[in-house]
Design an enzyme around this catalytic site. Structure first.
Site, PDB file in Angstrom:
ATOM      1  N   ASN A 178       0.804  -1.231   0.000  1.00 51.81           N
ATOM      2  CA  ASN A 178       0.000   0.000   0.000  1.00 51.81           C
ATOM      3  C   ASN A 178       0.837   1.282   0.000  1.00 51.81           C
ATOM      4  OD1 ASN A 178       0.759  -0.416   2.640  1.00 51.81           O
ATOM      5  ND2 ASN A 178      -1.185   0.262   3.513  1.00 51.81           N
ATOM      6  N   PRO A 202      10.114  -7.035  -0.781  1.00 51.77           N
ATOM      7  CA  PRO A 202       8.937  -6.188  -1.027  1.00 51.77           C
ATOM      8  C   PRO A 202       7.702  -7.040  -1.299  1.00 51.77           C
ATOM      9  CG  PRO A 202      10.325  -6.266  -2.987  1.00 51.77           C
ATOM     10  CD  PRO A 202      11.010  -7.111  -1.957  1.00 51.77           C
ATOM     11  N   GLU A 204       4.768  -8.716  -3.302  1.00 50.28           N
ATOM     12  CA  GLU A 204       4.791  -9.263  -4.670  1.00 50.28           C
ATOM     13  C   GLU A 204       4.040  -8.351  -5.657  1.00 50.28           C
ATOM     14  OE1 GLU A 204       3.944 -10.932  -1.948  1.00 50.28           O
ATOM     15  OE2 GLU A 204       1.760 -10.920  -1.924  1.00 50.28           O
ATOM     16  N   GLY A 257       2.484  -5.150   7.667  1.00 50.17           N
ATOM     17  CA  GLY A 257       1.524  -5.944   6.907  1.00 50.17           C
ATOM     18  C   GLY A 257       0.400  -6.424   7.801  1.00 50.17           C
ATOM     19  N   SER A 258      -0.192  -7.536   7.419  1.00 48.04           N
ATOM     20  CA  SER A 258      -1.363  -8.004   8.151  1.00 48.04           C
ATOM     21  C   SER A 258      -0.961  -8.621   9.501  1.00 48.04           C
ATOM     22  CB  SER A 258      -2.106  -9.045   7.318  1.00 48.04           C
ATOM     23  OG  SER A 258      -1.282 -10.175   7.141  1.00 48.04           O
ATOM     24  N   THR A 261       0.051 -12.395   9.122  1.00 44.06           N
ATOM     25  CA  THR A 261       1.431 -12.657   8.686  1.00 44.06           C
ATOM     26  C   THR A 261       2.413 -12.256   9.784  1.00 44.06           C
ATOM     27  OG1 THR A 261       0.813 -12.345   6.378  1.00 44.06           O
ATOM     28  CG2 THR A 261       3.138 -12.156   6.884  1.00 44.06           C
ATOM     29  N   GLY A 262       2.140 -11.160  10.454  1.00 47.64           N
ATOM     30  CA  GLY A 262       3.003 -10.727  11.556  1.00 47.64           C
ATOM     31  C   GLY A 262       3.164 -11.817  12.611  1.00 47.64           C
ATOM     32  N   GLU A 279       4.455  -3.637  12.434  1.00 51.30           N
ATOM     33  CA  GLU A 279       3.433  -2.614  12.230  1.00 51.30           C
ATOM     34  C   GLU A 279       2.298  -3.337  11.514  1.00 51.30           C
ATOM     35  OE1 GLU A 279       1.113  -0.405  10.782  1.00 51.30           O
ATOM     36  OE2 GLU A 279       2.623   0.516   9.457  1.00 51.30           O
ATOM     37  N   CYS A 313      -3.315   1.413   6.755  1.00 46.61           N
ATOM     38  CA  CYS A 313      -3.637   0.830   8.063  1.00 46.61           C
ATOM     39  C   CYS A 313      -4.094   1.902   9.047  1.00 46.61           C
ATOM     40  CB  CYS A 313      -2.470   0.030   8.591  1.00 46.61           C
ATOM     41  SG  CYS A 313      -0.940   0.937   8.459  1.00 46.61           S
ATOM     42  N   SER A 471       0.258  11.189   9.824  1.00 47.61           N
ATOM     43  CA  SER A 471       1.612  10.656   9.606  1.00 47.61           C
ATOM     44  C   SER A 471       2.598  11.775   9.309  1.00 47.61           C
ATOM     45  CB  SER A 471       1.605   9.692   8.425  1.00 47.61           C
ATOM     46  OG  SER A 471       0.744   8.625   8.700  1.00 47.61           O
ATOM     47  N   GLU A 488       8.203   3.601  14.446  1.00 50.82           N
ATOM     48  CA  GLU A 488       9.017   3.954  13.278  1.00 50.82           C
ATOM     49  C   GLU A 488       9.003   5.462  13.080  1.00 50.82           C
ATOM     50  OE1 GLU A 488       7.359   1.416  10.131  1.00 50.82           O
ATOM     51  OE2 GLU A 488       8.983   0.041  10.563  1.00 50.82           O
TER      52      GLU A 488
HETATM   53  P1  ADP Z   1      -1.696  -8.633   2.304  1.00 48.16           P
HETATM   54  O1  ADP Z   1      -2.654  -9.760   2.551  1.00 48.16           O
HETATM   55  O2  ADP Z   1      -2.331  -7.309   2.297  1.00 48.16           O
HETATM   56  O3  ADP Z   1      -0.821  -8.847   1.102  1.00 48.16           O
HETATM   57  P2  ADP Z   1       0.376  -9.580   4.028  1.00 48.16           P
HETATM   58  O4  ADP Z   1       0.643  -9.358   5.477  1.00 48.16           O
HETATM   59  O5  ADP Z   1       0.047 -10.965   3.640  1.00 48.16           O
HETATM   60  O6  ADP Z   1      -0.753  -8.578   3.596  1.00 48.16           O
HETATM   61  O7  ADP Z   1       1.623  -9.102   3.164  1.00 48.16           O
HETATM   62  C1  ADP Z   1       2.589  -8.158   3.584  1.00 48.16           C
HETATM   63  C2  ADP Z   1       3.967  -8.667   3.197  1.00 48.16           C
HETATM   64  O8  ADP Z   1       4.187  -9.915   3.849  1.00 48.16           O
HETATM   65  C3  ADP Z   1       4.161  -8.939   1.709  1.00 48.16           C
HETATM   66  O9  ADP Z   1       5.478  -8.597   1.359  1.00 48.16           O
HETATM   67  C4  ADP Z   1       3.962 -10.445   1.602  1.00 48.16           C
HETATM   68  O10 ADP Z   1       4.605 -11.049   0.514  1.00 48.16           O
HETATM   69  C5  ADP Z   1       4.614 -10.882   2.893  1.00 48.16           C
HETATM   70  N1  ADP Z   1       4.221 -12.201   3.358  1.00 48.16           N
HETATM   71  C6  ADP Z   1       3.010 -12.794   3.290  1.00 48.16           C
HETATM   72  N2  ADP Z   1       3.043 -14.020   3.862  1.00 48.16           N
HETATM   73  C7  ADP Z   1       4.326 -14.202   4.295  1.00 48.16           C
HETATM   74  C8  ADP Z   1       5.012 -15.244   4.980  1.00 48.16           C
HETATM   75  N3  ADP Z   1       4.394 -16.360   5.341  1.00 48.16           N
HETATM   76  N4  ADP Z   1       6.314 -15.080   5.261  1.00 48.16           N
HETATM   77  C9  ADP Z   1       6.953 -13.942   4.919  1.00 48.16           C
HETATM   78  N5  ADP Z   1       6.365 -12.912   4.286  1.00 48.16           N
HETATM   79  C10 ADP Z   1       5.073 -13.031   3.977  1.00 48.16           C
END
Ligand code: ADP
Length: 508
Positions: A178, A202, A204, A257-258, A261-262, A279, A313, A471, A488
């Site tokens: 984003n 970064p 994808e 990110g989400s 995933t965090g 974050e 976010c 921000s 940050e």
């Molecule tokens: P969104 O669903 O909005 O893409 P994500 O949190 O999935 O949000 O993505 C944020 C970042 O985390 C991206 O760079 C994505 O490729 C990366 N990502 C997603 N899944 C994983 C993972 N299992 N391990 C490492 N990086 C990940």
């Protein structure tokens, strides 16, 4: 091993640009290889993945798809570079960051075009992001020279105590789509200023901005191995993430990110107890009290909700509006949305609302609207996909929303503004604080006592008081609860990349 390419050979890579838009992108900054150890390289199996323009669905370019093997090599390069970079005097690190900043500013229009192409946000907003992103390099070039330790007074006569600040080491930086540029510089500026080296993975959807920044880092003279970029497809992200977040030579993980995933990355970090900054998602409340200036609240609401088509976010996710001001606020906000917001391709003049990042994102907004309407919410404006194109959704305002609806419980991450009517301040605070995340929160009030009370009681990391955009490079960005760990930007951001070492001098 990688196939290393001379810089002049970059554009000879398999770099299929199949849309007219791609050919309009700046060739001087358009890169499709990974940037590892100061060289442009492609993955050993020559795999690539497509980067797509979300506004048209056209493929922009095929980018190198790195895997675990490339990541292990990158960690080695970054670890080797760290041994040198940490010894570089802070003034020199500062000068290099400043040069990188200058190059970003010189190339701002081209960098903005890359953002609009891969992310979809309107060029004016993209340009704003570049200025913001470059600002972190400028800020941390200044902060690099202000890493101070302490001399501590101790009770023993024969001792003296010092506190040193030292760089953490190699940092893995995983970023979202984003803010394809700013989420990188906000982390990397601090890391490099502290003396750390970085590996950026970064998103994808938007690797081109990260690679354009690598080209400028190269031109600025940032030494080989200090800033590395390993792009990879969504399919490879888990395996790549695992290497980058478990390798013993990596000391620090910084992720935006989400929340889901965090949590995966936090588990990776646990085994070797790495430093982490997270974050994660938000669910920002925007509270309008009866005492508010309604026109200012409506203007703030528009800015806070619809920037980047609602895909930040810190975008407001739910409006809580007190019953005395409710009807006029809803009426004026609907009118302003219809007057000021224009859906279209971000490259077109006057467009304020670009596409959402992909079909999945549109489906989520659609799902939230359908759920709310089925439970009695009223569509004040919008409420459906835009006829403009596949990934576009009309800016939408819903009233009569309740806390039971999905849009009040989950982050929508799209152009949906749901309004919940409330009666008392206590009720608003209870709704606002019921979330298990807490990134940003906003409120409009002209009652000074209420302003203090609410600012202190909102369970978030950042509060906008009579302000919808907060921000700033100089101020700390971050959340509480499941919105993350660490801060940050600001004077605090560099601490995330520094260890505190206590040195005790005895026998004096
Ligand atoms: P969104 O669903 O909005 O893409 P994500 O949190 O999935 O949000 O993505 C944020 C970042 O985390 C991206 O760079 C994505 O490729 C990366 N990502 C997603 N899944 C994983 C993972 N299992 N391990 C490492 N990086 C990940």
């Amino acid at each position: 091993m990688f196939s290393h390419l001379p810089v002049s050979g970059i554009l000879k890579l398999p770099c299929r640009m199949s849309s007219s838009l791609a050919s309009a992108l700046p060739a001087s900054l358009l890169r499709s290889a990974a940037y590892i150890g100061g060289s442009w390289v492609r993955s050993s199996d020559s795999a690539t993945f497509p980067v797509v323009d979300p506004a048209t669905g056209a493929e922009l370019v095929q980018v190198t798809d790195c895997g675990p093997k490339e990541c292990r090599e990158t960690v080695k390069a970054a670890a080797g570079a760290f041994q040198v970079w940490k010894e570089v005097p802070s003034k020199e690190r500062s000068n290099l960051l400043r040069k990188w900043y200058d190059l970003m500013i010189q190339n701002k229009e081209d960098l903005a075009r890359i953002i609009t192409a891969e992310n979809g946000k309107p060029t004016k907003e993209a340009l704003g992001e570049i200025i913001y992103a470059a600002g972190f390099l400028e800020w941390f070039s200044e902060e690099a020279r202000r890493i101070y330790g302490d001399v501590v007074s101790v009770p023993m006569k024969d001792r003296r105590a010092l506190v040193l600040k030292q760089p953490v080491g190699v940092a893995t930086v995983i970023t979202p789509w984003n803010f394809p540029s700013a989420m990188i510089t906000r982390k990397v500026g601090a890391a490099l200023a502290a003396g750390c080296t970085v590996i950026v993975k970064p998103a994808e959807d938007t690797p081109l901005s990260a690679l354009a920044l690598a080209e400028l880092a190269h031109q600025a003279g940032i030494p080989a191995g200090v800033y590395n970029v390993v792009p990879c497809s969504r399919e490879k992200a888990p395996a790549v993430g695992e290497v980058l977040c478990t390798d013993p030579s990596v000391a620090k993980i910084s992720f935006t990110g989400s929340t889901a995933t965090g949590k995966i990355l936090l588990r990776h970090a646990a085994d070797s107890v790495k430093r982490v900054s997270m974050e994660l998602g938000g669910h920002a409340p925007f509270i309008v009290f009866d005492s508010a200036n309604v026109d200012k609240a409506v203007a703030g609401a528009l800015a806070s909700k619809f920037r980047n088509s609602g895909q930040t976010c810190v975008c407001t996710n739910r409006f809580l509006v007190q019953k005395g001001i409710h009807d006029v606020f809803v009426k004026k906000l609907a009118a302003l949305i219809e007057k000021d917001l224009h859906v279209g391709n971000g490259f077109e003049e006057g467009v304020t609302q670009g596409p959402l990042i992909n079909e999945r994102a549109v489906e989520k907004v659609e799902h939230h609207v359908r759920d709310a309407v089925s439970q009695g919410a009223r569509v004040e404006t919008g409420g459906k996909r835009s006829t403009y194109g596949k990934n576009f959704y009309e800016p939408t305002l819903l009233s009569n929303v309740t806390t039971k609806m999905l849009c009040s419980r989950e982050e929508t991450f799209g152009p949906l503004a749901p309004v919940i009517k409330f009666d008392t301040e206590e009720e608003a605070m209870a709704i606002a604080n019921s979330a298990n995340v807490g990134l940003a929160g906003y409120f409009y009030s002209q009652d000074p006592a209420q302003i203090w009370r609410v600012a202190e009681r909102l369970e978030v990391g950042m509060v906008g008081v009579n302000e919808g955009l907060l921000s700033s490079v100089e101020c700390p960005f971050g959340g509480v609860k499941q919105s993350g760990l660490g801060r940050e930007g600001s004077k605090y951001g560099i601490d995330e990349y520094l260890e505190v070492k206590y040195v005790c001098f005895g026998g004096l």
